[in-house]
Motif scaffolding. Structure first.
Motif, PDB file in Angstrom:
ATOM      1  N   VAL A 186       0.839  -1.205   0.000  1.00  0.00           N
ATOM      2  CA  VAL A 186       0.000   0.000   0.000  1.00  0.00           C
ATOM      3  C   VAL A 186       0.870   1.249   0.000  1.00  0.00           C
ATOM      4  CG1 VAL A 186      -1.772   1.276   1.259  1.00  0.00           C
ATOM      5  CG2 VAL A 186      -1.923  -1.199   1.105  1.00  0.00           C
ATOM      6  N   VAL A 187       1.985   1.226   0.704  1.00  0.00           N
ATOM      7  CA  VAL A 187       2.916   2.355   0.666  1.00  0.00           C
ATOM      8  C   VAL A 187       3.365   2.630  -0.769  1.00  0.00           C
ATOM      9  CG1 VAL A 187       5.292   3.020   1.245  1.00  0.00           C
ATOM     10  CG2 VAL A 187       3.746   2.241   3.040  1.00  0.00           C
ATOM     11  N   ALA A 188       3.536   1.556  -1.555  1.00  0.00           N
ATOM     12  CA  ALA A 188       3.951   1.694  -2.956  1.00  0.00           C
ATOM     13  C   ALA A 188       2.792   2.039  -3.886  1.00  0.00           C
ATOM     14  CB  ALA A 188       4.633   0.414  -3.429  1.00  0.00           C
ATOM     15  N   GLY A 189       1.586   2.209  -3.336  1.00  0.00           N
ATOM     16  CA  GLY A 189       0.453   2.643  -4.136  1.00  0.00           C
ATOM     17  C   GLY A 189      -0.362   1.527  -4.754  1.00  0.00           C
ATOM     18  N   GLU A 190      -0.192   0.291  -4.282  1.00  0.00           N
ATOM     19  CA  GLU A 190      -0.952  -0.846  -4.804  1.00  0.00           C
ATOM     20  C   GLU A 190      -1.686  -1.541  -3.668  1.00  0.00           C
ATOM     21  OE1 GLU A 190      -1.261  -1.183  -7.900  1.00  0.00           O
ATOM     22  OE2 GLU A 190       0.473  -0.137  -8.738  1.00  0.00           O
ATOM     23  N   ILE A 191      -2.476  -2.562  -4.019  1.00  0.00           N
ATOM     24  CA  ILE A 191      -3.215  -3.316  -3.009  1.00  0.00           C
ATOM     25  C   ILE A 191      -3.462  -4.722  -3.531  1.00  0.00           C
ATOM     26  CG2 ILE A 191      -5.559  -2.759  -3.813  1.00  0.00           C
ATOM     27  CD1 ILE A 191      -6.268  -2.313  -0.801  1.00  0.00           C
ATOM     28  N   LEU A 213      10.139   2.612  -2.014  1.00  0.00           N
ATOM     29  CA  LEU A 213       8.701   2.345  -2.028  1.00  0.00           C
ATOM     30  C   LEU A 213       7.911   3.606  -1.703  1.00  0.00           C
ATOM     31  CD1 LEU A 213       8.540  -1.135  -0.236  1.00  0.00           C
ATOM     32  CD2 LEU A 213       8.706  -0.636  -2.678  1.00  0.00           C
ATOM     33  N   PHE A 214       8.396   4.410  -0.767  1.00  0.00           N
ATOM     34  CA  PHE A 214       7.727   5.670  -0.460  1.00  0.00           C
ATOM     35  C   PHE A 214       7.764   6.601  -1.676  1.00  0.00           C
ATOM     36  CE2 PHE A 214       8.785   4.187   3.827  1.00  0.00           C
ATOM     37  CZ  PHE A 214       7.590   4.425   4.487  1.00  0.00           C
ATOM     38  N   ALA A 215       8.890   6.587  -2.380  1.00  0.00           N
ATOM     39  CA  ALA A 215       9.006   7.422  -3.580  1.00  0.00           C
ATOM     40  C   ALA A 215       8.040   6.955  -4.663  1.00  0.00           C
ATOM     41  CB  ALA A 215      10.445   7.389  -4.095  1.00  0.00           C
ATOM     42  N   VAL A 216       7.926   5.640  -4.842  1.00  0.00           N
ATOM     43  CA  VAL A 216       7.009   5.094  -5.843  1.00  0.00           C
ATOM     44  C   VAL A 216       5.573   5.449  -5.500  1.00  0.00           C
ATOM     45  CG1 VAL A 216       6.084   2.949  -6.821  1.00  0.00           C
ATOM     46  CG2 VAL A 216       8.553   3.217  -6.524  1.00  0.00           C
ATOM     47  N   GLY A 217       5.197   5.314  -4.235  1.00  0.00           N
ATOM     48  CA  GLY A 217       3.835   5.622  -3.822  1.00  0.00           C
ATOM     49  C   GLY A 217       3.501   7.088  -3.935  1.00  0.00           C
ATOM     50  N   ALA A 218       4.495   7.958  -3.696  1.00  0.00           N
ATOM     51  CA  ALA A 218       4.261   9.399  -3.776  1.00  0.00           C
ATOM     52  C   ALA A 218       4.114   9.858  -5.216  1.00  0.00           C
ATOM     53  CB  ALA A 218       5.398  10.147  -3.091  1.00  0.00           C
ATOM     54  N   SER A 219       4.973   9.358  -6.098  1.00  0.00           N
ATOM     55  CA  SER A 219       4.904   9.732  -7.515  1.00  0.00           C
ATOM     56  C   SER A 219       5.673   8.692  -8.319  1.00  0.00           C
ATOM     57  CB  SER A 219       5.488  11.125  -7.749  1.00  0.00           C
ATOM     58  OG  SER A 219       5.539  11.405  -9.139  1.00  0.00           O
ATOM     59  N   GLU A 220       4.918   7.833  -8.989  1.00  0.00           N
ATOM     60  CA  GLU A 220       5.548   6.768  -9.762  1.00  0.00           C
ATOM     61  C   GLU A 220       6.423   7.330 -10.885  1.00  0.00           C
ATOM     62  OE1 GLU A 220       3.926   3.050 -12.433  1.00  0.00           O
ATOM     63  OE2 GLU A 220       2.933   3.484 -10.511  1.00  0.00           O
ATOM     64  N   GLY A 231      -2.769   4.174   9.722  1.00  0.00           N
ATOM     65  CA  GLY A 231      -2.234   5.413   9.161  1.00  0.00           C
ATOM     66  C   GLY A 231      -1.517   5.270   7.841  1.00  0.00           C
ATOM     67  N   VAL A 232      -1.560   4.077   7.225  1.00  0.00           N
ATOM     68  CA  VAL A 232      -0.949   3.904   5.912  1.00  0.00           C
ATOM     69  C   VAL A 232      -1.893   4.508   4.877  1.00  0.00           C
ATOM     70  CG1 VAL A 232      -0.023   2.251   4.249  1.00  0.00           C
ATOM     71  CG2 VAL A 232       0.194   1.807   6.693  1.00  0.00           C
ATOM     72  N   ASP A 233      -1.377   5.424   4.070  1.00  0.00           N
ATOM     73  CA  ASP A 233      -2.199   6.161   3.112  1.00  0.00           C
ATOM     74  C   ASP A 233      -2.605   5.260   1.963  1.00  0.00           C
ATOM     75  OD1 ASP A 233      -3.293   7.966   1.230  1.00  0.00           O
ATOM     76  OD2 ASP A 233      -2.053   9.588   2.014  1.00  0.00           O
ATOM     77  N   PHE A 234      -3.906   5.191   1.676  1.00  0.00           N
ATOM     78  CA  PHE A 234      -4.407   4.339   0.598  1.00  0.00           C
ATOM     79  C   PHE A 234      -3.857   4.763  -0.758  1.00  0.00           C
ATOM     80  CE2 PHE A 234      -7.669   2.899  -2.465  1.00  0.00           C
ATOM     81  CZ  PHE A 234      -7.697   1.548  -2.141  1.00  0.00           C
ATOM     82  N   ASP A 235      -3.509   6.041  -0.911  1.00  0.00           N
ATOM     83  CA  ASP A 235      -2.952   6.543  -2.164  1.00  0.00           C
ATOM     84  C   ASP A 235      -1.460   6.279  -2.286  1.00  0.00           C
ATOM     85  OD1 ASP A 235      -5.402   7.533  -3.037  1.00  0.00           O
ATOM     86  OD2 ASP A 235      -5.126   9.416  -1.959  1.00  0.00           O
ATOM     87  N   GLY A 236      -0.855   5.756  -1.226  1.00  0.00           N
ATOM     88  CA  GLY A 236       0.562   5.434  -1.267  1.00  0.00           C
ATOM     89  C   GLY A 236       1.447   6.568  -0.788  1.00  0.00           C
ATOM     90  N   GLY A 237       2.714   6.230  -0.506  1.00  0.00           N
ATOM     91  CA  GLY A 237       3.712   7.234  -0.154  1.00  0.00           C
ATOM     92  C   GLY A 237       3.842   7.568   1.306  1.00  0.00           C
ATOM     93  N   LYS A 238       2.919   7.107   2.144  1.00  0.00           N
ATOM     94  CA  LYS A 238       2.957   7.438   3.569  1.00  0.00           C
ATOM     95  C   LYS A 238       2.545   6.226   4.395  1.00  0.00           C
ATOM     96  CE  LYS A 238       1.816  12.355   2.974  1.00  0.00           C
ATOM     97  NZ  LYS A 238       0.855  13.429   3.324  1.00  0.00           N
TER      98      LYS A 238
END
Length: 335
Positions: free
Chosen positions: A60-65, A190-197, A256-263
């Motif tokens: 989820v941090v990487a923006g997937e599920i 992974l945080f970078a990928v989730g914030a902006s691929e 607190g893990v952001d569903f949109d990723g990055g956090k």
């Protein structure tokens, strides 16, 4: 607002505080909560959620599920029961089940990374497919006669304590996951990928490889959970772990893990897991119906998505007000 105060009221910190409050209230006011047997049940019943939450947090941090985790666990348990009925040694069955989990994760990962399909849609499809295969493999049978030493490991306690025998092994996996996410270049990527691929690609991060690795890890852990589930409850069935994906996603997002990723943090995710597990345990002790417990889980899922977003909007609005109220540079007194 001072930075120290901002850090103190982070969402994952709030969840940790809520877990502590819930435990204190439960020990004080809920009959039977504090006895060793119940605490062992609480931890043992929460471990399947916690095991899958480890790779799910990274995903989820990487923006997937991955919503197919419960079906992968059920398929792993069904194959385990089928092979045991056919006389195969349990020491051979477990590695084969783990390999099966890797295959399931590989299918999900390739569909997402190579075909560019959204992980939500892909894993909803494989959720149904893997559960259907599990039913074909084992049918409506239930396999219960697994070796005693494995049943004891999955469901037994360490001596006269409330600590399950499997809990130390989970702590080792948790430590590995924490190091990977928070103390390695791979975790930072992974945080970078989730914030902006797109930005991550320009930074030289191999986005597709990272995501495929996460899907493989999630499939592997889901299959391990399926093995643990069958041994913990002494029953391998095709419908094992049905609905577990809802609890896993709710717990991870609640932490607190952001569903949109990055956090997000693994500490927050695990706090969310045990907050959800403790709440379900308390509701069971208070004779709250299973249907009502599902409703509570759903409400927590909505709150866990809505809460951090509202918090961010409040922070943005506060920052905008400060910017408007600040005097222009020409009017500030010289230093």
């Amino acid at each position: 607002m001072p930075d120290s105060l901002t850090r103190a009221i982070r969402w994952d910190t709030v969840v940790g505080a809520l877990l502590l409050v819930l435990l204190l209230l439960s020990f004080s006011f809920v009959d039977g909560f504090g006895n060793a047997l119940n605490l062992s049940f609480l931890i043992g019943n929460t471990l399947p959620i916690a095991l899958i939450a480890l790779p799910m947090t990274l995903l989820v941090v990487a923006g997937e599920i991955d919503l197919s985790v419960a079906s992968t666990a059920g398929l792993s348990g069904a194959v385990m029961g089928k092979l045991w009925n056919e006389g195969m040694a349990i020491e051979t069955i477990i590695p084969l089940c783990l390999l099966l989990g890797l295959v399931c994760g590989l299918v999900n990962g390739l569909l997402v990374t190579r075909l560019g399909l959204p992980s939500l849609a892909v894993t909803i499809g494989t959720l149904a497919a893997y559960r259907g295969i599990a039913q074909i493999v084992l049918g409506s049978d239930a396999v219960t006669d697994f070796p005693t030493q494995y049943l004891d490991f999955a469901a037994g306690r360490i001596g006269n304590t409330f600590v399950p025998q499997a809990f130390p092994a989970f702590l080792v996996l948790l430590a590995v996951a924490v190091v990977v996410l928070h103390a390695t270049p791979f975790g930072r990527s992974l945080f970078a990928v989730g914030a902006s691929e797109e930005a991550a690609r320009f930074a030289g991060i191999r986005v597709k490889r990272a995501k495929l690795t996460l899907f493989l890890a999630t499939g592997l852990m889901a299959s391990l959970t399926g093995v643990f589930w069958a041994l913990h409850y002494a029953s391998a069935r095709y419908d094992n772990a049905t609905g577990l994906e809802l609890s896993v996603v709710a717990a991870v997002l609640l932490g607190g893990v952001d569903f949109d990723g990055g956090k997000g943090t693994l500490g927050g995710a695990i706090a969310g897991v045990f907050l959800l597990g403790a709440l379900q345990n308390v509701m069971s002790l208070l004779n709250v119906s299973a249907q009502s417990q599902i409703v509570v889980t759903g409400v927590l899922l909505v709150v866990s998505v809505l809460g951090p977003r509202v918090g961010r909007q409040i922070s943005v609005a506060r920052a905008a007000r400060r910017a408007v109220s600040a005097p222009p540079p020409s009017l500030r007194s010289p230093s």
